[in-house]
Structures are given as structure tokens and as C-alpha cells.
Design a protein around this motif. Structure first.
Motif, PDB file in Angstrom:
ATOM      1  N   ARG A   1     -16.776 -81.688  92.880  1.00 54.77           N
ATOM      2  CA  ARG A   1     -16.873 -82.422  91.616  1.00 54.77           C
ATOM      3  C   ARG A   1     -16.984 -83.909  91.938  1.00 54.77           C
ATOM      4  O   ARG A   1     -16.422 -84.384  92.924  1.00 54.77           O
ATOM      5  CB  ARG A   1     -15.606 -82.163  90.784  1.00 54.77           C
ATOM      6  CG  ARG A   1     -15.534 -82.955  89.485  1.00 54.77           C
ATOM      7  CD  ARG A   1     -14.229 -82.698  88.726  1.00 54.77           C
ATOM      8  NE  ARG A   1     -13.084 -83.350  89.356  1.00 54.77           N
ATOM      9  CZ  ARG A   1     -12.106 -83.952  88.688  1.00 54.77           C
ATOM     10  NH1 ARG A   1     -12.109 -83.967  87.364  1.00 54.77           N
ATOM     11  NH2 ARG A   1     -11.088 -84.506  89.314  1.00 54.77           N
TER      12      ARG A   1
ATOM     13  N   GLU B   1     -30.640 -79.655  91.820  1.00 48.40           N
ATOM     14  CA  GLU B   1     -29.845 -78.460  91.462  1.00 48.40           C
ATOM     15  C   GLU B   1     -28.604 -78.294  92.342  1.00 48.40           C
ATOM     16  O   GLU B   1     -27.630 -77.670  91.948  1.00 48.40           O
ATOM     17  CB  GLU B   1     -30.716 -77.195  91.577  1.00 48.40           C
ATOM     18  CG  GLU B   1     -31.808 -77.090  90.517  1.00 48.40           C
ATOM     19  CD  GLU B   1     -31.252 -76.951  89.100  1.00 48.40           C
ATOM     20  OE1 GLU B   1     -30.149 -76.410  88.940  1.00 48.40           O
ATOM     21  OE2 GLU B   1     -31.930 -77.429  88.155  1.00 48.40           O
TER      22      GLU B   1
ATOM     23  N   PRO C   1     -21.072 -80.839  89.899  1.00 48.18           N
ATOM     24  CA  PRO C   1     -20.845 -81.316  88.531  1.00 48.18           C
ATOM     25  C   PRO C   1     -20.265 -82.734  88.517  1.00 48.18           C
ATOM     26  O   PRO C   1     -19.483 -83.099  89.404  1.00 48.18           O
ATOM     27  CB  PRO C   1     -19.825 -80.320  87.961  1.00 48.18           C
ATOM     28  CG  PRO C   1     -19.928 -79.119  88.834  1.00 48.18           C
ATOM     29  CD  PRO C   1     -20.346 -79.593  90.182  1.00 48.18           C
TER      30      PRO C   1
ATOM     31  N   HIS D   1     -18.265 -85.797  86.273  1.00 48.12           N
ATOM     32  CA  HIS D   1     -17.475 -86.234  85.120  1.00 48.12           C
ATOM     33  C   HIS D   1     -17.613 -87.754  85.054  1.00 48.12           C
ATOM     34  O   HIS D   1     -17.212 -88.451  85.985  1.00 48.12           O
ATOM     35  CB  HIS D   1     -15.994 -85.871  85.284  1.00 48.12           C
ATOM     36  CG  HIS D   1     -15.730 -84.406  85.173  1.00 48.12           C
ATOM     37  ND1 HIS D   1     -14.461 -83.888  85.102  1.00 48.12           N
ATOM     38  CD2 HIS D   1     -16.566 -83.344  85.136  1.00 48.12           C
ATOM     39  CE1 HIS D   1     -14.531 -82.564  85.011  1.00 48.12           C
ATOM     40  NE2 HIS D   1     -15.794 -82.221  85.042  1.00 48.12           N
TER      41      HIS D   1
ATOM     42  N   ASN E   1     -26.838 -80.306  79.667  1.00 48.89           N
ATOM     43  CA  ASN E   1     -26.390 -79.891  81.011  1.00 48.89           C
ATOM     44  C   ASN E   1     -24.879 -79.664  81.002  1.00 48.89           C
ATOM     45  O   ASN E   1     -24.149 -80.209  81.830  1.00 48.89           O
ATOM     46  CB  ASN E   1     -26.727 -80.983  82.037  1.00 48.89           C
ATOM     47  CG  ASN E   1     -28.199 -81.334  82.041  1.00 48.89           C
ATOM     48  OD1 ASN E   1     -28.998 -80.662  82.671  1.00 48.89           O
ATOM     49  ND2 ASN E   1     -28.560 -82.405  81.336  1.00 48.89           N
ATOM     50  N   ALA E   2     -24.432 -78.818  80.061  1.00 48.95           N
ATOM     51  CA  ALA E   2     -22.990 -78.658  79.816  1.00 48.95           C
ATOM     52  C   ALA E   2     -22.191 -78.262  81.065  1.00 48.95           C
ATOM     53  O   ALA E   2     -21.041 -78.665  81.220  1.00 48.95           O
ATOM     54  CB  ALA E   2     -22.769 -77.634  78.712  1.00 48.95           C
ATOM     55  N   ASP E   3     -22.796 -77.491  81.953  1.00 52.47           N
ATOM     56  CA  ASP E   3     -22.065 -77.055  83.150  1.00 52.47           C
ATOM     57  C   ASP E   3     -22.117 -78.081  84.279  1.00 52.47           C
ATOM     58  O   ASP E   3     -21.437 -77.942  85.289  1.00 52.47           O
ATOM     59  CB  ASP E   3     -22.625 -75.714  83.656  1.00 52.47           C
ATOM     60  CG  ASP E   3     -24.125 -75.776  83.877  1.00 52.47           C
ATOM     61  OD1 ASP E   3     -24.783 -76.639  83.263  1.00 52.47           O
ATOM     62  OD2 ASP E   3     -24.648 -74.969  84.682  1.00 52.47           O
ATOM     63  N   ARG E   4     -22.913 -79.140  84.087  1.00 49.35           N
ATOM     64  CA  ARG E   4     -23.111 -80.091  85.182  1.00 49.35           C
ATOM     65  C   ARG E   4     -22.657 -81.508  84.869  1.00 49.35           C
ATOM     66  O   ARG E   4     -22.500 -82.334  85.759  1.00 49.35           O
ATOM     67  CB  ARG E   4     -24.589 -80.115  85.596  1.00 49.35           C
ATOM     68  CG  ARG E   4     -25.071 -78.732  86.047  1.00 49.35           C
ATOM     69  CD  ARG E   4     -26.439 -78.801  86.672  1.00 49.35           C
ATOM     70  NE  ARG E   4     -26.443 -79.679  87.825  1.00 49.35           N
ATOM     71  CZ  ARG E   4     -27.536 -80.288  88.269  1.00 49.35           C
ATOM     72  NH1 ARG E   4     -28.680 -80.133  87.646  1.00 49.35           N
ATOM     73  NH2 ARG E   4     -27.478 -81.074  89.330  1.00 49.35           N
TER      74      ARG E   4
ATOM     75  N   LYS F   1     -19.956 -83.869  82.318  1.00 52.70           N
ATOM     76  CA  LYS F   1     -18.942 -84.054  81.273  1.00 52.70           C
ATOM     77  C   LYS F   1     -18.869 -85.561  81.019  1.00 52.70           C
ATOM     78  O   LYS F   1     -18.692 -86.345  81.960  1.00 52.70           O
ATOM     79  CB  LYS F   1     -17.597 -83.518  81.767  1.00 52.70           C
ATOM     80  CG  LYS F   1     -16.564 -83.371  80.672  1.00 52.70           C
ATOM     81  CD  LYS F   1     -15.335 -82.650  81.203  1.00 52.70           C
ATOM     82  CE  LYS F   1     -14.305 -82.484  80.112  1.00 52.70           C
ATOM     83  NZ  LYS F   1     -13.064 -81.878  80.603  1.00 52.70           N
TER      84      LYS F   1
END
Length: 271
Positions: free
Chosen positions: A118, A142, A146, A148, A172-175, A177
Motif C-alpha cells: 500500500r 496495473e 493501492p 491512499h 478505481n475503487a480497489d486501487r 482511496k
């Protein structure tokens, strides 16, 4: 090279978009360049700004961090705080600019993505600019972990790129925040209480799994850099860039508090 536009994105935050014309550039978000802009009216300038521009063919200058770049353009997000930045912000389309150099490691280059689960980008004010550019580039890869983004502002009127970041985070909700943090509404800075800190902590990840990039206010950068180090985050998992307040010391006890909240197990005392 010329100024294409100077666009106000938030109160006192202006995006300079530069067209480099024939000059092809190879820049990444987070690179620092020597940037110069022709003064509209040299005789109207005062103090150091006037003195420097007079010595420099009428160009005002300084080091600036790039928010994003293409082969023939780049963006710089500035905070309007003094005479020079006011001049930059008020400049007309077509104003001549000069630039050179390529300093600092760009944000993405400083992150070892292969052993990172992360990435936390922690910014204050216009420090969010290069983070946005880095996010746009990272989302094209890719294999990038992810992200934040915790963007800190004093008030809601300071917020920039809000819609753009919400759109990116939704698509890109999974990648990605996106966490805007307004200190005036949250009872102080991120490091000021445990509830605030929860936005950065991760229950599932170990301290060595996250890369932290700290950008903006020098005091914030110092406090978090020391706090993460004391919590046990490896040195190569923390990259930094100070925008201002370089000489401002960390507030007393803040780094210790950050370390304790980030790594409660290590600091737990037996009853």
C-alpha cells in the motif's frame, strides 16, 4: 516556452500550465525544476522580487515542484503567498517562461512497488499537486499497489482537485482511496488525536508493507518522518519533500505520539 493558463483551483491555489513549444521535456510528477517567468511590469515589483528580476533579464524565478508533465507541457500548482506568486497567478496567457534542471526523485520512482502492499501519500495544501499527477501515472500501471491519498487542508475553501479525485477513486475503487482532511473541522491536525490517526493506520498491514510519501509543510514532514521512524517503519519506505516552513522544528511530543499510535504493540507498557 509560454504560460498557457493560470487557473485558480482553490482559494489561493493556482495551477500554472506551461506549453514548452518546440522543447521536448522528460519530467515526472515530483521533479523539481528551476522555473522563471517574465514580469509583466518590472517597475511595479518591490524588494527581493524586483532585485532578482532586474538581475535576471526581467524574469522572476525559483525552484518549483511539477504536478504533471507531458512531452510538451507541464503543470505547477502554487500557493499565492507573496509578491512573486501573486505575479505568477495574475500572468496572462502567452507570458514567456524559462525553465531548466531536473532535481529530486519523482514520487513514483522513489517507491519500491514490488515489496509494497500500500502507498500512503500524505500532503498539506498545494503539496497535493504532485500527488495527483503521480496517482494519474500509477493508475496506468496495473502492477502498482493501492494508494491512499490523505490530503490535509485548513478549510474546505482550500481544497483542490476534489471532483477529479472523487471520480478517480470511484472509477478505481480497489486501487485509490481519497481522504480529504480539513483540520478546522476535525479538531486539529491529523496527528493531534487518535481518531484522526485512524485514517492512516491499517489493521491488516504490517509497518513494513506501506510506503509513505510526505509532502508539504516542513513541520508536518519532520513530525511524521520522525514518528514513522520511531514506530519502526524502514527508512526506504518513507520519502519526503518540504514545501515551506523548512526551519520550523517539530512540535514537542508529536513524533512520539505518532510512533505510539502507529505501533501500539511496540509501545504497550505492561500494567
Amino acid at each position: 516556452a509560454v504560460l498557457e493558463s493560470a487557473e485558480e483551483l482553490g482559494e489561493g491555489s493556482v495551477l500554472l500550465h506551461v506549453n514548452t513549444g518546440e522543447s521536448s521535456v522528460d519530467y515526472q510528477p515530483g521533479h523539481v525544476i528551476a522555473f522563471e517567468m517574465k514580469a509583466q511590469n518590472l517597475t511595479a515589483l518591490t524588494g527581493k522580487t524586483a532585485e532578482d528580476a532586474e538581475k535576471n533579464d526581467g524574469f522572476m524565478r525559483g525552484p518549483y515542484t511539477l504536478s504533471r508533465a507531458t512531452k510538451n507541457s507541464f503543470d505547477i500548482l502554487i500557493r499565492v503567498v507573496g509578491e512573486k506568486s501573486r505575479e505568477f497567478a495574475a500572468a496572462k496567457q502567452g507570458t514567456p517562461v524559462r525553465f531548466g534542471g531536473k532535481f529530486k526523485v519523482p514520487i513514483l520512482e522513489g517507491i519500491q512497488k514490488n515489496d509494497t502492499e500500500r502507498v500512503v501519500l500524505l500532503s498539506t495544501g498545494v503539496g497535493v499537486g504532485p500527488c495527483v499527477g503521480a496517482i494519474e501515472e500509477a493508475l496506468k500501471d496495473e502492477s502498482f499497489p493501492p494508494i491512499h491519498l490523505v490530503a490535509n487542508y485548513r478549510t474546505t475553501s482550500d481544497v483542490v482537485y476534489e471532483k477529479h479525485l472523487i471520480d478517480l477513486a470511484t472509477t478505481n475503487a480497489d486501487r485509490l482511496k481519497y481522504i480529504p482532511f480539513i483540520t478546522s473541522e476535525r479538531g486539529g491536525r491529523l496527528s493531534d488525536n487518535e481518531e484522526n490517526m485512524e485514517v492512516i493506520k491499517s489493521a491488516s498491514l504490517g509497518l513494513t508493507d506501506t510506503h509513505y510519501h510526505l509532502i508539504g509543510n516542513g513541520q508536518m514532514v519532520k513530525e511524521w518522518q520522525d514518528g514513522l521512524k520511531n514506530a519502526g517503519v524502514p527508512k526506504d519506505k518513507v520519502t519526503t519533500e518540504m514545501y515551506f516552513n523548512h526551519k520550523e522544528p517539530a512540535r514537542e511530543g508529536v513524533s512520539e505520539k505518532i510512533a505510539k499510535l502507529m505501533n501500539e504493540k511496540a509501545f504497550a507498557t505492561s500494567a
